[in-house]
Structure formats: C-alpha cells, structure tokens
Write a protein that holds these residues in place. Structure first.
Motif, PDB file in Angstrom:
ATOM      1  N   ARG A 158     -36.166  15.760  10.799  1.00 36.61           N
ATOM      2  CA  ARG A 158     -34.961  16.450  11.294  1.00 36.61           C
ATOM      3  C   ARG A 158     -33.843  16.433  10.249  1.00 36.61           C
ATOM      4  O   ARG A 158     -33.159  17.433  10.037  1.00 36.61           O
ATOM      5  CB  ARG A 158     -34.489  15.799  12.600  1.00 36.61           C
ATOM      6  N   GLU A 159     -33.682  15.302   9.575  1.00 36.15           N
ATOM      7  CA  GLU A 159     -32.636  15.204   8.540  1.00 36.15           C
ATOM      8  C   GLU A 159     -32.916  16.164   7.390  1.00 36.15           C
ATOM      9  O   GLU A 159     -31.994  16.785   6.856  1.00 36.15           O
ATOM     10  CB  GLU A 159     -32.531  13.761   8.023  1.00 36.15           C
ATOM     11  N   ILE A 160     -34.202  16.308   7.027  1.00 36.34           N
ATOM     12  CA  ILE A 160     -34.570  17.249   5.959  1.00 36.34           C
ATOM     13  C   ILE A 160     -34.264  18.682   6.403  1.00 36.34           C
ATOM     14  O   ILE A 160     -33.742  19.487   5.632  1.00 36.34           O
ATOM     15  CB  ILE A 160     -36.065  17.080   5.565  1.00 36.34           C
ATOM     16  N   GLU A 161     -34.550  18.988   7.673  1.00 37.87           N
ATOM     17  CA  GLU A 161     -34.232  20.324   8.205  1.00 37.87           C
ATOM     18  C   GLU A 161     -32.729  20.597   8.117  1.00 37.87           C
ATOM     19  O   GLU A 161     -32.309  21.675   7.700  1.00 37.87           O
ATOM     20  CB  GLU A 161     -34.682  20.434   9.669  1.00 37.87           C
ATOM     21  N   VAL A 162     -31.928  19.608   8.509  1.00 41.35           N
ATOM     22  CA  VAL A 162     -30.465  19.755   8.460  1.00 41.35           C
ATOM     23  C   VAL A 162     -30.007  19.963   7.012  1.00 41.35           C
ATOM     24  O   VAL A 162     -29.185  20.834   6.721  1.00 41.35           O
ATOM     25  CB  VAL A 162     -29.765  18.515   9.077  1.00 41.35           C
ATOM     26  N   LEU A 163     -30.575  19.178   6.101  1.00 34.48           N
ATOM     27  CA  LEU A 163     -30.193  19.255   4.689  1.00 34.48           C
ATOM     28  C   LEU A 163     -30.573  20.607   4.086  1.00 34.48           C
ATOM     29  O   LEU A 163     -29.817  21.181   3.289  1.00 34.48           O
ATOM     30  CB  LEU A 163     -30.862  18.119   3.913  1.00 34.48           C
ATOM     31  N   GLU A 164     -31.737  21.118   4.465  1.00 34.69           N
ATOM     32  CA  GLU A 164     -32.157  22.442   3.978  1.00 34.69           C
ATOM     33  C   GLU A 164     -31.176  23.520   4.437  1.00 34.69           C
ATOM     34  O   GLU A 164     -30.808  24.413   3.670  1.00 34.69           O
ATOM     35  CB  GLU A 164     -33.575  22.766   4.474  1.00 34.69           C
ATOM     36  N   GLN A 165     -30.742  23.420   5.690  1.00 35.20           N
ATOM     37  CA  GLN A 165     -29.758  24.376   6.226  1.00 35.20           C
ATOM     38  C   GLN A 165     -28.428  24.239   5.472  1.00 35.20           C
ATOM     39  O   GLN A 165     -27.781  25.220   5.133  1.00 35.20           O
ATOM     40  CB  GLN A 165     -29.533  24.110   7.721  1.00 35.20           C
ATOM     41  N   LEU A 166     -28.066  22.985   5.223  1.00 31.36           N
ATOM     42  CA  LEU A 166     -26.808  22.697   4.517  1.00 31.36           C
ATOM     43  C   LEU A 166     -26.848  23.296   3.109  1.00 31.36           C
ATOM     44  O   LEU A 166     -25.850  23.834   2.624  1.00 31.36           O
ATOM     45  CB  LEU A 166     -26.615  21.180   4.442  1.00 31.36           C
ATOM     46  N   SER A 167     -28.019  23.210   2.466  1.00 31.38           N
ATOM     47  CA  SER A 167     -28.155  23.709   1.090  1.00 31.38           C
ATOM     48  C   SER A 167     -28.031  25.231   1.025  1.00 31.38           C
ATOM     49  O   SER A 167     -27.787  25.803  -0.031  1.00 31.38           O
ATOM     50  CB  SER A 167     -29.481  23.260   0.478  1.00 31.38           C
ATOM     51  N   LYS A 168     -28.198  25.902   2.185  1.00 26.58           N
ATOM     52  CA  LYS A 168     -28.040  27.359   2.236  1.00 26.58           C
ATOM     53  C   LYS A 168     -26.584  27.763   2.453  1.00 26.58           C
ATOM     54  O   LYS A 168     -26.260  28.943   2.592  1.00 26.58           O
ATOM     55  CB  LYS A 168     -28.891  27.933   3.377  1.00 26.58           C
ATOM     56  N   GLY A 169     -25.706  26.745   2.521  1.00 26.31           N
ATOM     57  CA  GLY A 169     -24.270  27.028   2.665  1.00 26.31           C
ATOM     58  C   GLY A 169     -23.820  27.224   4.101  1.00 26.31           C
ATOM     59  O   GLY A 169     -22.724  27.710   4.361  1.00 26.31           O
ATOM     60  N   LEU A 170     -24.665  26.831   5.049  1.00 24.97           N
ATOM     61  CA  LEU A 170     -24.303  27.001   6.465  1.00 24.97           C
ATOM     62  C   LEU A 170     -23.374  25.880   6.923  1.00 24.97           C
ATOM     63  O   LEU A 170     -23.462  24.755   6.434  1.00 24.97           O
ATOM     64  CB  LEU A 170     -25.562  26.996   7.340  1.00 24.97           C
ATOM     65  N   ASN A 171     -22.485  26.202   7.877  1.00 28.27           N
ATOM     66  CA  ASN A 171     -21.589  25.161   8.400  1.00 28.27           C
ATOM     67  C   ASN A 171     -22.242  24.444   9.587  1.00 28.27           C
ATOM     68  O   ASN A 171     -23.325  24.829  10.038  1.00 28.27           O
ATOM     69  CB  ASN A 171     -20.223  25.743   8.795  1.00 28.27           C
ATOM     70  N   TYR A 172     -21.567  23.386  10.082  1.00 33.21           N
ATOM     71  CA  TYR A 172     -22.131  22.555  11.152  1.00 33.21           C
ATOM     72  C   TYR A 172     -22.542  23.393  12.370  1.00 33.21           C
ATOM     73  O   TYR A 172     -23.592  23.187  12.952  1.00 33.21           O
ATOM     74  CB  TYR A 172     -21.120  21.490  11.595  1.00 33.21           C
ATOM     75  N   ASN A 173     -21.666  24.353  12.747  1.00 27.91           N
ATOM     76  CA  ASN A 173     -21.940  25.148  13.948  1.00 27.91           C
ATOM     77  C   ASN A 173     -23.168  26.036  13.770  1.00 27.91           C
ATOM     78  O   ASN A 173     -23.993  26.160  14.679  1.00 27.91           O
ATOM     79  CB  ASN A 173     -20.722  26.012  14.306  1.00 27.91           C
ATOM     80  N   ASN A 174     -23.305  26.655  12.593  1.00 26.12           N
ATOM     81  CA  ASN A 174     -24.483  27.496  12.318  1.00 26.12           C
ATOM     82  C   ASN A 174     -25.753  26.665  12.349  1.00 26.12           C
ATOM     83  O   ASN A 174     -26.767  27.076  12.922  1.00 26.12           O
ATOM     84  CB  ASN A 174     -24.364  28.164  10.939  1.00 26.12           C
ATOM     85  N   ILE A 175     -25.686  25.485  11.705  1.00 28.53           N
ATOM     86  CA  ILE A 175     -26.855  24.595  11.670  1.00 28.53           C
ATOM     87  C   ILE A 175     -27.230  24.186  13.087  1.00 28.53           C
ATOM     88  O   ILE A 175     -28.406  24.174  13.467  1.00 28.53           O
ATOM     89  CB  ILE A 175     -26.570  23.349  10.792  1.00 28.53           C
ATOM     90  N   ALA A 176     -26.209  23.853  13.880  1.00 29.65           N
ATOM     91  CA  ALA A 176     -26.442  23.434  15.270  1.00 29.65           C
ATOM     92  C   ALA A 176     -27.168  24.537  16.046  1.00 29.65           C
ATOM     93  O   ALA A 176     -28.136  24.278  16.769  1.00 29.65           O
ATOM     94  CB  ALA A 176     -25.109  23.090  15.932  1.00 29.65           C
ATOM     95  N   GLU A 177     -26.710  25.788  15.875  1.00 31.56           N
ATOM     96  CA  GLU A 177     -27.337  26.918  16.578  1.00 31.56           C
ATOM     97  C   GLU A 177     -28.784  27.108  16.113  1.00 31.56           C
ATOM     98  O   GLU A 177     -29.694  27.274  16.921  1.00 31.56           O
ATOM     99  CB  GLU A 177     -26.542  28.205  16.305  1.00 31.56           C
ATOM    100  N   ASN A 178     -28.986  27.068  14.793  1.00 38.93           N
ATOM    101  CA  ASN A 178     -30.331  27.310  14.242  1.00 38.93           C
ATOM    102  C   ASN A 178     -31.339  26.248  14.667  1.00 38.93           C
ATOM    103  O   ASN A 178     -32.515  26.544  14.868  1.00 38.93           O
ATOM    104  CB  ASN A 178     -30.283  27.359  12.708  1.00 38.93           C
ATOM    105  N   LEU A 179     -30.872  24.995  14.781  1.00 36.80           N
ATOM    106  CA  LEU A 179     -31.791  23.898  15.087  1.00 36.80           C
ATOM    107  C   LEU A 179     -31.722  23.470  16.562  1.00 36.80           C
ATOM    108  O   LEU A 179     -32.301  22.465  16.952  1.00 36.80           O
ATOM    109  CB  LEU A 179     -31.501  22.698  14.180  1.00 36.80           C
ATOM    110  N   PHE A 180     -30.951  24.232  17.361  1.00 40.75           N
ATOM    111  CA  PHE A 180     -30.794  23.932  18.800  1.00 40.75           C
ATOM    112  C   PHE A 180     -30.261  22.511  19.012  1.00 40.75           C
ATOM    113  O   PHE A 180     -30.778  21.747  19.838  1.00 40.75           O
ATOM    114  CB  PHE A 180     -32.118  24.130  19.558  1.00 40.75           C
TER     115      PHE A 180
END
Length: 215
Positions: A158-180
């Motif tokens: 899960r942490e790797i998934e979050v980090l991958e999203q973060l590396s795409k420049g997404l903010n906390y809210n976008n990451i939250a939506e993408n990963l439910f």
C-alpha cells in the motif's frame, strides 16, 4: 496557574482539534500555533514566554525532532511533548535524543492530554503506555538507527502504491480517491513512508525510493 502552550503542526485541522481539547481547561492557554519547526523558532525568538510546546514530527521546512533539538539548546526552560500519529521506534528514539520531555499520540483524549502537560511541567514524562513499552524495549535492545543501510528499507504494498501516486504529482485528495482511502489515511501512509525512508519531503522520498528500486 496559567500554563502557556505553543502548538506546532502543519495540519490546520489537527491544530484546531488540539486547541479544542485544551479549551476545556482554564489553567491552559494557547499562546501561538506554528506550521513547522522554523516558524515555531521564529515565534520563540520574538517571545519565549512559553511553558510547553506540543510538537508534531513530520513537517515541511523543519521537522519536529530538529526543532526540538534547537529549542532545547536555545530555550532550555521550555518543555516539549511530541504529539504525533505514530509510535514509530526511530521517531521515539530520536525525539528523546533531541530532548523531548514526553511523547503522546494525537488520538489522546482531552483529560489525558491535560494530565500529560501538568505531569511534564512537574518534572515527569508524558507517555502513552504503548510508547513507554517501546521505549523500554529500545533501552533493553538498543538499535543503531544511523548505522542501518538503505537495504533495510521495506515499504508495504500500500505504501508503494501511495508513493507511486505521489511521484506522479498527485495531491493527498487525488491519491485518496484513486486508492479508495480517506485523505487522513493517505497522510498516515506518507508519514510512515518518510519515516521508513528517513526523508523529510516528497522529492527526497521519490528519489530514495527510485534509488532503492521501490518504485
């Protein structure tokens, strides 16, 4: 007795929540809030008539452990309780080493927070039972955190998934939506990632994760 408090946290909602908890007690008054360690030190330079600071750990510009070290050197009369989301071994160890007088989790209820503040000002050390236990274990089996190699870095799926999203420049809210997930859960994962990678910001986290082939 009027206990003068400073709150240092980059999350505005958590700062408000802490202020609300403290508002139940007439012997406490919040004199300032700051969003990071540097801002806190700047405010103390102007007026260090403060009894105790509630200090977050993961913050931009200057984290809570670095700030604690500086404040203890410049204003030794000020007591500092780390108030954080995680009872992470390394954070506990480094906070105590930096001079923190106590370590509580943010979910602490208002009564226990008040009691912890009063105890700390009376020479005690405020600690959640889980943190006291970890501290005892660290004393019995010291870990040389500085000597650990980067090969030890292990992130959960899960942490790797979050980090991958973060590396795409997404903010906390976008990451939250993408990963439910909820934004606060994303924030907790990111705090965990920073701690495990021993970094202080998003860029450092992404660079270190790439150099360790984590993403």
């Amino acid at each position: 007795m009027n206990i003068k408090i400073g709150i240092v946290d980059d999350n505005h909602f958590l700062t408000r929540a802490i202020q609300e908890k403290l508002s139940f007690f007439e012997d406490l008054s919040v004199r300032f809030t700051a969003a990071n360690g540097k801002e806190c030190i700047d405010k103390l330079e102007q007026s260090h008539n403060i009894d105790l600071i509630l200090m977050d750990i993961e913050m931009p510009q200057m984290n809570g452990i670095e700030a604690t070290s500086v404040i203890k050197a410049r204003f030794p009369h000020i007591r500092i309780i780390m108030l954080t989301v995680f009872d992470n071994d390394e954070n506990i160890f480094n906070s105590i080493k930096a001079g923190a007088d106590g370590y509580l989790l943010k979910e602490v209820n208002a009564r226990d927070l008040h009691q912890g503040i009063v105890e700390t000002l009376n020479g005690g050390a405020a600690m959640n039972p889980s943190i006291a236990l970890k501290t005892l274990k660290l004393l019995r089996n010291p870990v040389d955190f500085d000597a650990r190699t980067s090969d030890d870095v292990k992130l959960s799926t899960r942490e790797i998934e979050v980090l991958e999203q973060l590396s795409k420049g997404l903010n906390y809210n976008n990451i939250a939506e993408n990963l439910f997930l909820s934004p606060s859960t994303v924030r907790k994962h990111i705090e965990n990632i920073y701690t495990k990678l021993q970094v202080h910001n998003k860029l450092e986290a992404i660079q270190k994760a790439k150099s360790n082939n984590l993403i």
